[in-house]
Design a protein around this motif. Structure first.
Motif, PDB file in Angstrom:
ATOM      1  N   MET A   1       0.756  -1.387  -0.033  1.00 24.70           N
ATOM      2  CA  MET A   1      -0.059   0.019   0.051  1.00 24.70           C
ATOM      3  C   MET A   1       0.905   1.274  -0.069  1.00 24.70           C
ATOM      4  O   MET A   1       1.874   1.171   0.302  1.00 24.70           O
ATOM      5  CB  MET A   1      -0.870  -0.071   1.360  1.00 24.70           C
ATOM      6  CG  MET A   1      -0.088   0.228   2.622  1.00 24.70           C
ATOM      7  SD  MET A   1      -1.271   0.557   3.862  1.00 24.70           S
ATOM      8  CE  MET A   1      -0.235   1.193   4.998  1.00 24.70           C
ATOM      9  N   ILE A  19       0.874  -3.323   4.036  1.00 22.35           N
ATOM     10  CA  ILE A  19      -0.276  -3.158   4.699  1.00 22.35           C
ATOM     11  C   ILE A  19      -0.533  -3.918   5.923  1.00 22.35           C
ATOM     12  O   ILE A  19       0.262  -4.990   6.441  1.00 22.35           O
ATOM     13  CB  ILE A  19      -1.423  -4.182   3.948  1.00 22.35           C
ATOM     14  CG1 ILE A  19      -1.626  -3.442   2.648  1.00 22.35           C
ATOM     15  CG2 ILE A  19      -2.844  -4.158   4.643  1.00 22.35           C
ATOM     16  CD1 ILE A  19      -2.675  -4.314   1.558  1.00 22.35           C
ATOM     17  N   GLU A  30     -10.025   0.495   4.854  1.00 24.16           N
ATOM     18  CA  GLU A  30      -9.448   1.087   3.656  1.00 24.16           C
ATOM     19  C   GLU A  30      -9.987   2.677   3.726  1.00 24.16           C
ATOM     20  O   GLU A  30     -11.165   3.081   3.743  1.00 24.16           O
ATOM     21  CB  GLU A  30     -10.282   0.399   2.484  1.00 24.16           C
ATOM     22  CG  GLU A  30      -9.967   0.935   0.980  1.00 24.16           C
ATOM     23  CD  GLU A  30     -10.834   0.465  -0.051  1.00 24.16           C
ATOM     24  OE1 GLU A  30      -9.969   0.293  -1.150  1.00 24.16           O
ATOM     25  OE2 GLU A  30     -12.031   0.040   0.090  1.00 24.16           O
ATOM     26  N   HIS A  32     -10.381   6.286   2.933  1.00 19.64           N
ATOM     27  CA  HIS A  32     -10.803   7.330   1.935  1.00 19.64           C
ATOM     28  C   HIS A  32     -10.394   8.667   2.220  1.00 19.64           C
ATOM     29  O   HIS A  32     -10.223   9.372   1.237  1.00 19.64           O
ATOM     30  CB  HIS A  32     -12.418   7.405   2.028  1.00 19.64           C
ATOM     31  CG  HIS A  32     -12.974   6.185   1.274  1.00 19.64           C
ATOM     32  ND1 HIS A  32     -13.870   6.251   0.254  1.00 19.64           N
ATOM     33  CD2 HIS A  32     -12.931   4.737   1.401  1.00 19.64           C
ATOM     34  CE1 HIS A  32     -14.397   5.209  -0.130  1.00 19.64           C
ATOM     35  NE2 HIS A  32     -13.632   4.089   0.664  1.00 19.64           N
ATOM     36  N   CYS A  67     -12.663  -3.294   5.939  1.00 19.26           N
ATOM     37  CA  CYS A  67     -12.366  -4.389   4.861  1.00 19.26           C
ATOM     38  C   CYS A  67     -11.850  -5.819   5.410  1.00 19.26           C
ATOM     39  O   CYS A  67     -11.765  -6.605   4.810  1.00 19.26           O
ATOM     40  CB  CYS A  67     -11.306  -3.895   3.803  1.00 19.26           C
ATOM     41  SG  CYS A  67      -9.716  -3.409   4.442  1.00 19.26           S
ATOM     42  N   GLU A  96      -3.059   4.221   2.732  1.00 23.72           N
ATOM     43  CA  GLU A  96      -4.344   3.554   2.104  1.00 23.72           C
ATOM     44  C   GLU A  96      -5.057   2.707   2.981  1.00 23.72           C
ATOM     45  O   GLU A  96      -6.217   2.355   2.969  1.00 23.72           O
ATOM     46  CB  GLU A  96      -3.873   2.965   0.738  1.00 23.72           C
ATOM     47  CG  GLU A  96      -3.388   3.850  -0.411  1.00 23.72           C
ATOM     48  CD  GLU A  96      -2.975   3.205  -1.554  1.00 23.72           C
ATOM     49  OE1 GLU A  96      -3.463   3.652  -2.597  1.00 23.72           O
ATOM     50  OE2 GLU A  96      -2.193   2.280  -1.451  1.00 23.72           O
ATOM     51  N   TYR A  97      -4.196   2.147   3.999  1.00 25.01           N
ATOM     52  CA  TYR A  97      -5.143   1.177   4.947  1.00 25.01           C
ATOM     53  C   TYR A  97      -4.444   1.433   6.304  1.00 25.01           C
ATOM     54  O   TYR A  97      -3.296   1.813   6.532  1.00 25.01           O
ATOM     55  CB  TYR A  97      -4.779  -0.267   4.556  1.00 25.01           C
ATOM     56  CG  TYR A  97      -5.450  -0.816   3.343  1.00 25.01           C
ATOM     57  CD1 TYR A  97      -6.674  -1.342   3.215  1.00 25.01           C
ATOM     58  CD2 TYR A  97      -4.788  -0.712   2.152  1.00 25.01           C
ATOM     59  CE1 TYR A  97      -7.255  -1.606   2.015  1.00 25.01           C
ATOM     60  CE2 TYR A  97      -5.130  -0.990   0.873  1.00 25.01           C
ATOM     61  CZ  TYR A  97      -6.555  -1.537   1.049  1.00 25.01           C
ATOM     62  OH  TYR A  97      -7.175  -1.938  -0.343  1.00 25.01           O
ATOM     63  N   LYS A 327      -9.061   8.183  -2.001  1.00 20.21           N
ATOM     64  CA  LYS A 327      -9.771   7.734  -3.092  1.00 20.21           C
ATOM     65  C   LYS A 327     -10.481   8.741  -4.076  1.00 20.21           C
ATOM     66  O   LYS A 327     -10.658   9.692  -3.519  1.00 20.21           O
ATOM     67  CB  LYS A 327     -11.195   6.881  -2.476  1.00 20.21           C
ATOM     68  CG  LYS A 327     -10.753   5.933  -1.595  1.00 20.21           C
ATOM     69  CD  LYS A 327     -10.303   4.462  -2.678  1.00 20.21           C
ATOM     70  CE  LYS A 327      -9.842   3.491  -1.681  1.00 20.21           C
ATOM     71  NZ  LYS A 327      -9.232   2.088  -2.683  1.00 20.21           N
TER      72      LYS A 327
END
Length: 328
Positions: A1, A19, A30, A32, A67, A96-97, A327
């Motif tokens: 990620m 990750i 996840e 945003h 997720c 991103e995570y 995102k």
């Protein structure tokens, strides 16, 4: 990620990292959006390290979609894959995570987008901690929030008004004063024209002595204000952006029973922060959903522009929250 790491030159750079793997009781989100806070700037400068066990990169509040759940989080039954949430973190939100304990998550209030929700956890938890727990705020009291154009103030001021407090706030210019009129403060002090100590003196003479202050500025002004506050005033220091040193008359402090309180949310134990988040959902979320309390979003920027986002805060150009999106 991808995550936004701090370079040796104290700038931010998008890089590849693993990750995060889930620890017992954690949830994988996840991301945003992630909101920018002054604590992130301090971390880049090397003077505000994350708590042990947190990622090295910044980010205290995010929103996104669950997720993955650890077996323990799944057994709790509170959260499910696909839930939209916002989360308070010890660090690592610029990614991103993120992995977070299940009790550090909150549902996105009805009517809010994920981008708006990213501005809630840190600012609202800090506001609740200092206004109600440290400050003991009650309807009818007078409250000072310094730096009225800050992201925190965009939350604290309407929160205080929603619970019946009289609110005084400070800004650096007439333009900022106009920009925050929608927050509903009773008194907006342009400190380029007026001394806050003089304003507090006038307020006291008019029957509105100060009961609570949340101060992110510090400087000599703290000591100058103390003669004009109410008996048992709680003056809460959360940062010292304008200076670390103030001369305080100790006699004034003990005669007036003034409480000078140092407070940081980040240093609190996770379980304590989890209790604050639970109280937010119970006590504040209905006011968010009704529109009484909402964060002011100043600018939304792609995560690749993290350096530019930090510059907005560092240069005092933002009026409300700055958001980084992960995102499209």
């Amino acid at each position: 990620m991808k995550a936004i790491l701090i370079t040796e030159e104290k700038t931010l750079k998008m890089s590849e990292v693993e990750i995060p793997s889930l620890k017992p009781g954690e949830v994988l989100i996840e991301v945003h959006a992630a909101a920018v806070n002054r604590a992130d700037l301090m971390q880049v400068d090397g003077c505000y390290p994350p708590p042990p066990g947190c990622p090295d990169w910044p980010g205290l509040e995010v929103s996104g979609v669950i997720c993955k759940l650890s077996p323990e989080a799944q057994a709790e039954g509170k959260w499910h894959i696909g839930d939209e949430v916002c989360a308070l973190l010890g660090g690592g939100g610029y990614a991103e995570y993120v992995a977070a304990p299940s009790f550090m998550l909150m549902p996105v209030p009805k009517g809010l987008s994920l981008i708006e929700a990213s501005a809630l956890p840190e600012a609202f938890a800090t506001a609740y901690l200092n206004l109600f727990i440290e400050g003991g705020a009650k309807a009818g009291q007078t409250f000072l929030m310094h730096a009225g154009a800050s992201g925190l103030a965009s939350v604290v001021i309407p929160m205080a008004k929603a619970f019946g407090l009289r609110v005084i706030t400070t800004v650096l210019s007439e333009d900022f004063a106009k920009a925050i009129e929608h927050l509903g403060a009773d008194v907006i002090v342009d400190t380029s024209k007026e001394n806050i100590a003089d304003v507090l003196k006038r307020e006291a003479e008019e029957g509105h002595p100060l009961n609570i202050a949340i101060d992110c500025l510090g400087s000599a002004k703290v000591g100058e204000c103390f003669p004009h506050v109410a008996y048992a005033c709680r003056w809460i220091m959360i940062a010292t952006l304008a200076g670390d040193i103030s001369e305080v008359n100790m006699r004034t402090m003990y005669v007036k029973n003034i409480r000078l309180i140092g407070s940081t949310l980040r240093s609190k134990p996770e379980t304590y922060k989890g209790e604050i988040l639970a109280n937010l959902v119970k006590d504040i979320w209905s006011k968010v959903e009704s529109g009484e309390v909402r964060p002011t979003i100043f600018k939304i920027m792609p995560a690749q522009q993290a350096n530019e986002a930090h510059a907005l805060l560092r240069d005092g150009k933002s009026c409300g929250k700055v958001i980084l999106t992960f995102k499209n």
